[in-house]
Design an enzyme around this catalytic site. Structure first.
Site, mmCIF file in Angstrom:
data_model
loop_
_atom_site.group_PDB
_atom_site.id
_atom_site.type_symbol
_atom_site.label_atom_id
_atom_site.label_comp_id
_atom_site.label_asym_id
_atom_site.label_seq_id
_atom_site.Cartn_x
_atom_site.Cartn_y
_atom_site.Cartn_z
ATOM 1 N N GLU A 51 -103.344 -45.827 17.865
ATOM 2 C CA GLU A 51 -102.312 -44.584 18.403
ATOM 3 C C GLU A 51 -101.748 -43.872 17.066
ATOM 4 O O GLU A 51 -100.622 -43.711 17.146
ATOM 5 C CB GLU A 51 -101.128 -45.500 19.029
ATOM 6 C CG GLU A 51 -101.496 -45.635 20.457
ATOM 7 C CD GLU A 51 -102.032 -44.325 21.000
ATOM 8 O OE1 GLU A 51 -103.183 -44.399 21.616
ATOM 9 O OE2 GLU A 51 -101.358 -43.254 20.816
ATOM 10 N N GLY A 52 -102.745 -43.812 16.078
ATOM 11 C CA GLY A 52 -102.081 -43.266 14.890
ATOM 12 C C GLY A 52 -101.752 -44.064 13.926
ATOM 13 O O GLY A 52 -100.609 -44.967 14.343
#
Ligand SMILES: Cc1cc2nc3c(=O)[nH]c(=O)nc-3n(C[C@H](O)[C@H](O)[C@H](O)COP(=O)(O)OP(=O)(O)OC[C@H]3O[C@@H](n4cnc5c(N)ncnc54)[C@H](O)[C@@H]3O)c2cc1C
Length: 595
Positions: free
Chosen positions: A442-443
């Site tokens: 998610e980053g």
């Protein structure tokens, strides 16, 4: 390992700290919800997660997922599908969803607590419905009325699950590099070709259909992130009534062997002339996907909060039982051959670290979830904007600070078990392995830090940060004269001032080189995280002090945790300030060839 949902603390946060019932009264959609309803949902959620999901956590880790290369079918660990059926039958997937599509319309702040429980009990299992919820939000925000009518009820009921298909072998953080192609067809659909990797819940046996949200490029799309579109690619193509029909050409080619979350299938997905439909506008796919990514970022923070709480509970139970050595200040259990290890100061430090990160994270994330409710449905546009700004500012902090802390906390909890923690049988090491991915997907947490410092603070001239700062200043002013609060208010006010100054310093340095932002971003995010936790611990301490004479041990323990946080965790900020100020030179001096 055992898990009991921390209902008392959740109720404290919701009712005493945030007074959600009053807050929700201002939102017409939730005006009727009362404390009893909230508590009932929490209790029911606590029962489901402890009884149904927690017993499958070690099984999922041990057995993992399996793929049949001939049929591409993926089998989840024993018990996973049966638990999912119970989850669906009890109506859990629809909790916060729009009643127009079969949802129950309950507030996000309530769901947030349930999400913590689900992750504490079984993160790998919860990723299947967790991603569906992100897909629901994305389609709800960007789908056409027809797409919503056909697909949303299936996601809301949990009959179908969803995925997010972004990553490709050569493209993770930098989605501008992605190559998957979409070719428009005469009937309005697209043919999609390409390969995705690391797709969580990409294939499984828990639901009758899977809706993949796939990023791809249309012909002649501009290069980079401005040429990315979002497509809906169902595993089975539904008919007009939503009955799954022909198999679509999106197949799982392999599942990854990995460090943790073995119960969740991490899939390589091949799209070979798969049929898909555009969601939202052409080349605006990343904007549409951001709805899902933001939901997922908060969700990842909750994964680590859950693991922190579960690891803490088990370590605390072990420390009360395990006997080794005597207390340095004299035997505490002279009738036993040795004292329980909970008498030793450093064992307490480890336990309190995990406990403080759990309680701080719970208060902080509930606050952010409440702002999401306000952003979504406050009748006043200015209040919606104010809440939206706080959510935008604090989302990367939820994701990165809470997952870094989850890694620290699960590791400390494992350490409490000594050598037994390193051995699989205790279950403590699974939490550490499961927690590690949360800092990456998610980053990565570095990317979250750049988002916070670069986009949310500097590009915004500090406006959003000032809004959060104003809440803190108001609290400091209110409590300045209170001698009992001085130990909390002083350090909180000091850190607020330091972060304000630091932000301006980095902003000035950034004019010389943007590498200064890259060099400062990670310690900067931790500083903001500590500012938030110090603020919520100070507020919780004030409530606990107000109950000083109470026979309820809860408040005494809350005060002790707050004092521990200020004494032992917050001082990390002195180091972080020096690191954030130290500049890019020390990182860039070495030639790349010399590494
Ligand atoms: C178990 C698992 C599940 C996943 N689930 C999904 C999923 O469901 N859907 C999906 O699409 N993807 C998924 N992913 C992919 C995940 O989101 C990516 O792995 C992640 O975003 C990082 O991308 P990458 O692996 O290509 O690393 P890279 O982008 O190659 O990054 C490598 C390193 O460089 C750093 N870096 C990169 N750019 C910068 C920069 N500008 N400044 C500073 N540092 C930088 C990164 O922080 C990282 O430390 C999953 C991955 C795993 C392992």
């Amino acid at each position: 390992m055992q898990y009991t949902a921390p209902l008392r603390d959740m109720q404290f946060v919701l009712h005493e700290l945030l007074d959600v019932q009053t807050e929700l009264k201002a939102l017409p959609r939730h005006a009727d919800i009362d404390a009893d309803t909230i508590n009932q949902v929490l209790e029911e959620g606590g029962r489901f997660t402890a009884k149904v999901l927690a017993p499958l956590n070690a099984v999922g880790d041990r057995e993992g997922c399996r793929i049949d290369p001939a049929s591409h079918a993926v089998t989840t660990p024993p018990g996973f599908t049966a638990a999912y059926r119970q989850f669906v039958e009890a109506g859990w997937p629809s909790l916060t969803c729009d009643p127009a599509y079969g949802g129950q319309g309950l507030p996000v702040v309530l769901y947030n607590c349930f999400s913590e429980m689900l992750n504490a009990a079984n993160q790998a299992w919860y990723m299947y419905p967790g991603l569906s919820h992100g897909a629901y939000e994305c389609l709800h925000a960007h789908g056409t009325p027809e797409q919503k009518a056909l697909y949303l009820p299936k996601l809301v009921s949990g009959e179908w699950t969803g995925t997010m298909c972004l990553t490709e072998p050569h493209c993770g953080t930098d989605l501008g590099l992605l190559r998957t192609r979409a070719t428009p067809q005469a009937d309005g659909s697209c043919r999609i070709n390409g390969g995705k990797i690391f797709i969580s819940a990409g294939e499984h046996d828990m639901a009758e259909n899977i809706l993949h949200l796939v990023l791809a490029r249309l012909p002649d799309a501009p290069a980079g992130t401005r040429g990315i579109s979002l497509f809906l690619v169902p595993k089975f193509l539904p008919d007009a009534e939503g009955r799954p029909g022909p198999r679509n050409a999106i197949y799982c080619g392999a599942i990854e062997e990995k460090m943790g979350i073995h119960g969740n299938s991490t899939c390589q997905m091949n799209l070979d002339d798969a049929t898909g439909w555009l969601i939202g506008e052409p080349n605006k796919g990343l904007n549409a996907m951001f709805v899902m990514m933001n939901a997922a970022r908060l969700g990842v923070g909750m994964q680590s909060l859950g693991l922190t709480e579960a690891a803490y509970q088990n370590a605390a139970a072990y420390a009360r039982e395990r006997q080794q050595m005597r207390s340095l200040s004299g035997a505490k259990a002279p009738e036993q051959p040795a004292d329980p290890i909970i008498v030793h100061p450093d064992v307490r430090r480890m336990l309190l670290t995990a406990r403080a990160y759990a309680e701080g994270g719970r208060a902080f994330s509930a606050f952010v979830a409440l702002q999401i409710d306000r952003e979504l449905s406050h009748p006043d546009a200015a209040a919606r904007k104010e809440a939206g700004d706080l959510v935008a500012l604090l989302t990367p902090v939820v994701k990165a600070f809470m997952t870094d802390n989850g890694w620290i906390a699960t590791s400390e909890a494992m350490q409490v078990f000594g050598g037994h923690g390193y051995v699989v049988e205790s279950g403590a090491e699974q939490y550490v392995r499961d927690a590690r991915i949360n800092m990456i997907y998610e980053g990565t947490n570095t990317i979250q830090s750049l988002d916070l410092l670069g986009r949310k603070v500097l590009m915004d001239n500090g406006e959003k940060l000032k809004k959060f700062g104003a809440l803190i200043e108001a609290f400091v002013e209110e409590n300045e004269g209170d001698a009992a609060m001085a130990e909390f208010v002083g350090p909180l006010a000091e850190l607020g001032g330091q972060i304000g100054e630091l932000s301006m310093e980095i902003g000035t340095k950034a004019f010389r080189s943007q590498d200064e932002v890259g060099a400062a971003a990670v310690p900067y995010l931790r500083l903001v995280g500590h500012l938030a936790y110090a603020y919520f611990f100070a507020r919780m301490a004030r409530l606990a002090l107000a109950h000083a004479g109470s026979a309820d041990p809860f408040y005494k323990a809350k005060l002790a945790t707050a004092r521990f946080y200020f004494a032992r965790l917050l001082p990390e900020t002195a180091m972080l300030l020096r690191q954030a100020r130290s500049g890019a030179a020390a990182l860039l001096e070495m030639e790349a060839d010399s590494f």
